[in-house]
Design a protein around this motif. Structure first.
Motif, PDB file in Angstrom:
ATOM      1  N   GLU A 169     -41.923  16.945  -7.992  1.00  0.00           N
ATOM      2  CA  GLU A 169     -41.035  16.671  -6.863  1.00  0.00           C
ATOM      3  C   GLU A 169     -40.314  15.343  -6.998  1.00  0.00           C
ATOM      4  O   GLU A 169     -39.153  15.208  -6.592  1.00  0.00           O
ATOM      5  CB  GLU A 169     -41.821  16.705  -5.540  1.00  0.00           C
ATOM      6  CG  GLU A 169     -42.355  18.086  -5.173  1.00  0.00           C
ATOM      7  CD  GLU A 169     -43.663  18.442  -5.891  1.00  0.00           C
ATOM      8  OE1 GLU A 169     -44.232  17.561  -6.574  1.00  0.00           O
ATOM      9  OE2 GLU A 169     -44.112  19.599  -5.767  1.00  0.00           O
ATOM     10  N   ALA A 170     -40.995  14.337  -7.565  1.00  0.00           N
ATOM     11  CA  ALA A 170     -40.346  13.033  -7.722  1.00  0.00           C
ATOM     12  C   ALA A 170     -39.124  13.192  -8.613  1.00  0.00           C
ATOM     13  O   ALA A 170     -38.035  12.681  -8.313  1.00  0.00           O
ATOM     14  CB  ALA A 170     -41.325  12.025  -8.327  1.00  0.00           C
ATOM     15  N   ASN A 171     -39.311  13.932  -9.702  1.00  0.00           N
ATOM     16  CA  ASN A 171     -38.191  14.197 -10.607  1.00  0.00           C
ATOM     17  C   ASN A 171     -37.079  14.944  -9.874  1.00  0.00           C
ATOM     18  O   ASN A 171     -35.895  14.647 -10.049  1.00  0.00           O
ATOM     19  CB  ASN A 171     -38.690  15.009 -11.808  1.00  0.00           C
ATOM     20  CG  ASN A 171     -37.690  15.079 -12.946  1.00  0.00           C
ATOM     21  OD1 ASN A 171     -36.987  14.111 -13.207  1.00  0.00           O
ATOM     22  ND2 ASN A 171     -37.634  16.212 -13.611  1.00  0.00           N
ATOM     23  N   SER A 196     -35.005  12.491  -7.588  1.00  0.00           N
ATOM     24  CA  SER A 196     -34.149  11.577  -8.351  1.00  0.00           C
ATOM     25  C   SER A 196     -33.064  12.347  -9.115  1.00  0.00           C
ATOM     26  O   SER A 196     -31.937  11.871  -9.250  1.00  0.00           O
ATOM     27  CB  SER A 196     -34.997  10.752  -9.322  1.00  0.00           C
ATOM     28  OG  SER A 196     -36.043  10.101  -8.641  1.00  0.00           O
ATOM     29  N   MET A 197     -33.400  13.542  -9.609  1.00  0.00           N
ATOM     30  CA  MET A 197     -32.382  14.384 -10.246  1.00  0.00           C
ATOM     31  C   MET A 197     -31.278  14.721  -9.248  1.00  0.00           C
ATOM     32  O   MET A 197     -30.087  14.729  -9.598  1.00  0.00           O
ATOM     33  CB  MET A 197     -33.002  15.706 -10.720  1.00  0.00           C
ATOM     34  CG  MET A 197     -33.501  15.699 -12.145  1.00  0.00           C
ATOM     35  SD  MET A 197     -34.500  17.183 -12.490  1.00  0.00           S
ATOM     36  CE  MET A 197     -33.237  18.414 -12.700  1.00  0.00           C
ATOM     37  N   ALA A 209     -30.314  12.930  -6.787  1.00  0.00           N
ATOM     38  CA  ALA A 209     -29.485  11.734  -6.650  1.00  0.00           C
ATOM     39  C   ALA A 209     -28.515  11.638  -7.830  1.00  0.00           C
ATOM     40  O   ALA A 209     -27.337  11.314  -7.663  1.00  0.00           O
ATOM     41  CB  ALA A 209     -30.371  10.489  -6.572  1.00  0.00           C
ATOM     42  N   GLY A 210     -29.007  11.942  -9.030  1.00  0.00           N
ATOM     43  CA  GLY A 210     -28.150  11.911 -10.216  1.00  0.00           C
ATOM     44  C   GLY A 210     -27.027  12.935 -10.124  1.00  0.00           C
ATOM     45  O   GLY A 210     -25.872  12.651 -10.461  1.00  0.00           O
ATOM     46  N   ASP A 214     -40.660   6.940  -1.968  1.00  0.00           N
ATOM     47  CA  ASP A 214     -39.980   5.860  -2.690  1.00  0.00           C
ATOM     48  C   ASP A 214     -38.709   6.352  -3.374  1.00  0.00           C
ATOM     49  O   ASP A 214     -37.696   5.644  -3.418  1.00  0.00           O
ATOM     50  CB  ASP A 214     -40.947   5.259  -3.723  1.00  0.00           C
ATOM     51  CG  ASP A 214     -40.342   4.065  -4.425  1.00  0.00           C
ATOM     52  OD1 ASP A 214     -39.792   3.192  -3.735  1.00  0.00           O
ATOM     53  OD2 ASP A 214     -40.420   3.999  -5.661  1.00  0.00           O
ATOM     54  N   GLN A 215     -38.757   7.563  -3.911  1.00  0.00           N
ATOM     55  CA  GLN A 215     -37.562   8.121  -4.551  1.00  0.00           C
ATOM     56  C   GLN A 215     -36.454   8.336  -3.509  1.00  0.00           C
ATOM     57  O   GLN A 215     -35.283   8.066  -3.768  1.00  0.00           O
ATOM     58  CB  GLN A 215     -37.887   9.458  -5.240  1.00  0.00           C
ATOM     59  CG  GLN A 215     -38.635   9.328  -6.553  1.00  0.00           C
ATOM     60  CD  GLN A 215     -40.109   9.014  -6.392  1.00  0.00           C
ATOM     61  OE1 GLN A 215     -40.655   9.073  -5.295  1.00  0.00           O
ATOM     62  NE2 GLN A 215     -40.772   8.679  -7.480  1.00  0.00           N
ATOM     63  N   GLN A 245     -35.107   4.687  -2.389  1.00  0.00           N
ATOM     64  CA  GLN A 245     -34.254   3.935  -3.324  1.00  0.00           C
ATOM     65  C   GLN A 245     -33.066   4.748  -3.844  1.00  0.00           C
ATOM     66  O   GLN A 245     -31.934   4.288  -3.820  1.00  0.00           O
ATOM     67  CB  GLN A 245     -35.078   3.459  -4.519  1.00  0.00           C
ATOM     68  CG  GLN A 245     -34.231   2.795  -5.616  1.00  0.00           C
ATOM     69  CD  GLN A 245     -35.075   2.151  -6.700  1.00  0.00           C
ATOM     70  OE1 GLN A 245     -35.699   1.139  -6.482  1.00  0.00           O
ATOM     71  NE2 GLN A 245     -35.106   2.769  -7.873  1.00  0.00           N
ATOM     72  N   SER A 246     -33.359   5.950  -4.353  1.00  0.00           N
ATOM     73  CA  SER A 246     -32.304   6.700  -5.052  1.00  0.00           C
ATOM     74  C   SER A 246     -31.393   7.467  -4.095  1.00  0.00           C
ATOM     75  O   SER A 246     -30.281   7.812  -4.461  1.00  0.00           O
ATOM     76  CB  SER A 246     -32.921   7.683  -6.050  1.00  0.00           C
ATOM     77  OG  SER A 246     -33.573   6.991  -7.087  1.00  0.00           O
ATOM     78  N   TYR A 296     -30.961   4.186   0.104  1.00  0.00           N
ATOM     79  CA  TYR A 296     -30.389   2.880  -0.232  1.00  0.00           C
ATOM     80  C   TYR A 296     -29.116   3.082  -1.062  1.00  0.00           C
ATOM     81  O   TYR A 296     -28.127   2.366  -0.887  1.00  0.00           O
ATOM     82  CB  TYR A 296     -31.426   2.046  -0.996  1.00  0.00           C
ATOM     83  CG  TYR A 296     -30.943   0.672  -1.405  1.00  0.00           C
ATOM     84  CD1 TYR A 296     -30.257  -0.148  -0.500  1.00  0.00           C
ATOM     85  CD2 TYR A 296     -31.171   0.177  -2.681  1.00  0.00           C
ATOM     86  CE1 TYR A 296     -29.819  -1.400  -0.873  1.00  0.00           C
ATOM     87  CE2 TYR A 296     -30.738  -1.082  -3.064  1.00  0.00           C
ATOM     88  CZ  TYR A 296     -30.050  -1.864  -2.155  1.00  0.00           C
ATOM     89  OH  TYR A 296     -29.612  -3.104  -2.531  1.00  0.00           O
ATOM     90  N   SER A 297     -29.139   4.072  -1.933  1.00  0.00           N
ATOM     91  CA  SER A 297     -27.965   4.336  -2.769  1.00  0.00           C
ATOM     92  C   SER A 297     -26.902   5.148  -2.033  1.00  0.00           C
ATOM     93  O   SER A 297     -25.833   5.396  -2.571  1.00  0.00           O
ATOM     94  CB  SER A 297     -28.391   5.059  -4.053  1.00  0.00           C
ATOM     95  OG  SER A 297     -29.247   4.233  -4.816  1.00  0.00           O
ATOM     96  N   LEU A 331     -26.468   8.294  -1.252  1.00  0.00           N
ATOM     97  CA  LEU A 331     -25.965   9.457  -1.978  1.00  0.00           C
ATOM     98  C   LEU A 331     -26.103  10.725  -1.141  1.00  0.00           C
ATOM     99  O   LEU A 331     -26.985  10.842  -0.291  1.00  0.00           O
ATOM    100  CB  LEU A 331     -26.693   9.586  -3.321  1.00  0.00           C
ATOM    101  CG  LEU A 331     -26.273   8.492  -4.321  1.00  0.00           C
ATOM    102  CD1 LEU A 331     -27.202   8.463  -5.532  1.00  0.00           C
ATOM    103  CD2 LEU A 331     -24.821   8.659  -4.766  1.00  0.00           C
TER     104      LEU A 331
END
Lengths: 303, 327
Positions: B70-72, B75-76, B78-79, B102-103, B106-107, B110-111, B113
């Motif tokens: 799930e963390a991946n 963040s994916m 977000a990418g 946390d993901q 931040q991703s 904060y970003s 997206l």
């Protein structure tokens, strides 16, 4: 300054600078190191070691390797994208972004100050050109890069995605989730670059939590692995140009770039006699004077 | 608020039968996917549970199976958003929030997206799998994040409308829905505007502000009390953040007491969001129907709702309490 100004004022951008000869690049790397030392000494905080160690790689990427245009950030149809996963080495990134034309050199005066675009760790919320996403909490960047590589591929874009990581950072489990997914999705448009300096804040990576056999781990996760001397600009460029020549890659590639933490200033380099390192410390005023003297001035001039 | 309440008005919201909110999500995702090629969907090995097979079948090139990572996935997503995609990241609520806080922080937030986190199987009504999977803290976690929009639809039909609305909205969103079949009673006429609550039942004596599966129960409570001559305003607070401050202040002003109802911890959920608005603007007695600082357990959804005091009767009890405190 004034990060509330969005988007970043166009008139504050610099000229797009590219360098062709190795001598020019080496000179720029020296200037980037000067910038790093001066920024960190001025703000009296930040991460010296990794920023100096990666100065050659960042210089090679931004002035030679990347297909990019600082004035078309986020608009470039087939531009490369770069993600810095170990965000704490932001100072070296800020220096090359400013010097290649993304934003004014003047911003380098305000690292880590209130209202500055140049936050302690990279952020995109202020709209500073050159940065796609915040980083700092380690281990997330490779996943982000995997997402971006998938996104570019879905749209048939030619740009490639670069992700810079630290070797200590690879202790984070998420890096390996990302590595697994990049190989699963056959992301031939993804290039990982690891700052392979065997240093992290608590000491040497091999002592804190060994990541070896490192290359074997990446291979086992389905990646092609290249190694190079990350402090030898010529060697690094050769490595990258060699791998980018092959346009039919179907596997992600990681470049394990051996570097020396603190490279360029001998008294910041590697492991100190007391087993500490310059991971998270900023130079004092005296350190700054000595370091700048060792580095010497360049044709590019200080900010 | 002197209007006479008629049976016709309340009958506007009658159940058309039971249907899962997650079904609404999957159907709406497919519809939006047909209209907007930028929408991509990610799922961490729960495609069937999330009803995402419809989307996967029609748009295999825009569906990304992330496996149990799930963390991946976050963040994916977000990418993907940095390349202009509109990613919908989906899993069970427990894995889509707390595990990856946390993901998301931040991703995504904060970003800033454009990532949509769509989570099923929230709360006690996940049932038999028990406390490990019954997250009751997700609304609190998500509403604590700057820039995050938090949406909790109440039935199948509203989940469809909510899914479409969040995919129109630009910015991070958390959409929470659930596993069981629950009464489907809202209509497209209600519309769906993020941040704008919907009054389902007029009333002047007390207001029940509810979200998710508790909205139907609040409506039931209001109908029961009608016969006793107590009029209950029922507000469907489908957006927990940004909270509809105006509707809360009006309710406090018009009815003088508020009961909140949610399938979530009392701390950090809808109840606290409403209390925050009242405390700062117009203090009135507030009672909360919520899980009281405890974990759940295995069981049939209805048995769990009974044990943990999330039934229509529990809402009635808190209404009586609120009315007593008011007078």
């Amino acid at each position: 300054m004034g990060k509330h100004l969005k988007p970043y004022p166009q008139e504050k951008r610099g000229k797009h600078l590219q360098l062709s000869t190795i001598d020019e690049l080496k000179d720029m790397a020296r200037q980037v190191r000067r910038d790093v030392i001066r920024m960190l000494a001025k703000s009296n905080s930040g991460h010296t070691g990794g920023s100096l160690g990666m100065a050659d790689i960042f210089t090679a990427l931004y002035f030679r390797i990347l297909q990019h245009h600082p004035h078309q950030f986020r608009q470039g149809a087939d531009h490369d994208m770069l993600f810095l996963s170990n965000g704490h080495i932001a100072p070296v990134w800020y220096s090359v972004l400013a010097r290649s034309g993304y934003f004014s050199l003047d911003e380098l005066n305000y690292l880590r100050e209130v209202d500055s675009y140049l936050q302690g760790h990279p952020t995109c919320e202020s709209g500073l050109p050159g940065i796609h996403i915040a980083s700092g909490s380690l281990g997330q960047g490779l996943s982000v890069a995997v997402g971006a590589a998938l996104g570019l591929r879905m749209d048939g874009k030619k740009g490639e995605v670069f992700c810079l990581m630290g070797d200590g950072e690879c202790q984070e489990g998420q890096i390996w989730e990302a590595a697994m997914s990049a190989a699963h999705y056959q992301l031939g448009n993804l290039i990982g670059i690891v700052d392979y300096n065997n240093q992290q804040i608590d000491g040497e990576v091999s002592d804190v939590m060994d990541v070896e056999p490192f290359a074997d781990k990446w291979r086992a996760f389905g990646w092609d692995v290249l190694t190079c001397d990350g402090n030898d600009i010529e060697h690094f460029i050769d490595t990258l140009e060699y791998l980018r020549k092959d346009k039919s890659r179907t596997k992600p590639v990681v470049v394990l770039a051996t570097t020396v933490m603190g490279k360029g200033v001998p008294f910041f380099e590697g492991t100190m006699p007391d087993k500490s390192n310059w991971h998270g410390k900023a130079p004092s005023k005296e350190d700054e004077v000595k370091a700048l003297e060792i580095l010497g001035i360049t044709v590019f001039g200080d900010f | 608020m002197g209007e006479k309440i008629t049976i016709e008005q309340t009958a506007k919201y009658s159940s058309r039968g039971n249907k899962a909110t997650r079904t609404g999500f999957g159907e709406a995702l497919l519809e939006v996917g047909r209209q907007n090629p930028s929408v991509v969907a990610l799922c961490a090995d729960l495609t069937g549970s999330l009803n995402m097979n419809l989307f996967r079948k029609e748009f295999p090139e825009r569906f990304i199976q992330t496996g149990i990572a799930e963390a991946n996935m976050i963040s994916m997503s977000a990418g993907l958003a940095t390349t202009g995609k509109i990613p919908v990241a989906s899993s069970f609520a427990v894995f889509a929030t707390g595990r990856v806080f946390d993901q998301i922080r931040q991703s995504v937030c904060y970003s800033n997206l454009n990532v949509k986190i769509c989570a099923s199987h929230a709360g006690l009504t996940l049932g038999e799998d028990g406390a490990t999977h019954q997250i009751l803290e997700d609304i609190g976690l998500m509403r604590s994040l700057p820039r995050m929009t938090v949406v909790v639809p109440c039935d199948y039909s509203e989940t469809k409308r909510a899914t479409k609305a969040i995919l129109e909205h630009v910015g991070p969103v958390y959409l929470r829905f659930g596993r069981p079949n629950v009464p489907d009673f809202t209509s497209d006429e209600d519309g769906f505007e993020i941040g704008k609550s919907i009054e389902l039942h007029p009333g002047k004596d007390v207001t029940v502000i509810a979200c998710g599966i508790m909205v139907w129960k609040a409506l039931e409570a209001a109908r029961i009390l009608e016969k006793e001559g107590v009029t209950v305003r029922v507000i469907n607070m489908h957006t927990i953040k940004p909270i509809d401050t105006l509707a809360i202040v009006r309710a406090a002003n018009d009815t003088g007491a508020i009961v909140t109802a949610e399938e979530h911890q009392m701390y950090t959920g809808l109840g606290e969001a409403v209390a925050n608005v009242c405390a700062r603007n117009i203090p009135v007695p507030i009672e909360m129907v919520a899980v009281e600082d405890t974990f759940g357990e295995s069981g049939k959804p209805d048995d769990l709702l009974k044990k943990y005091k999330l039934t229509t009767e529990d809402i009635l009890e808190k209404i009586y309490l609120a009315l007593r405190r008011k007078s």
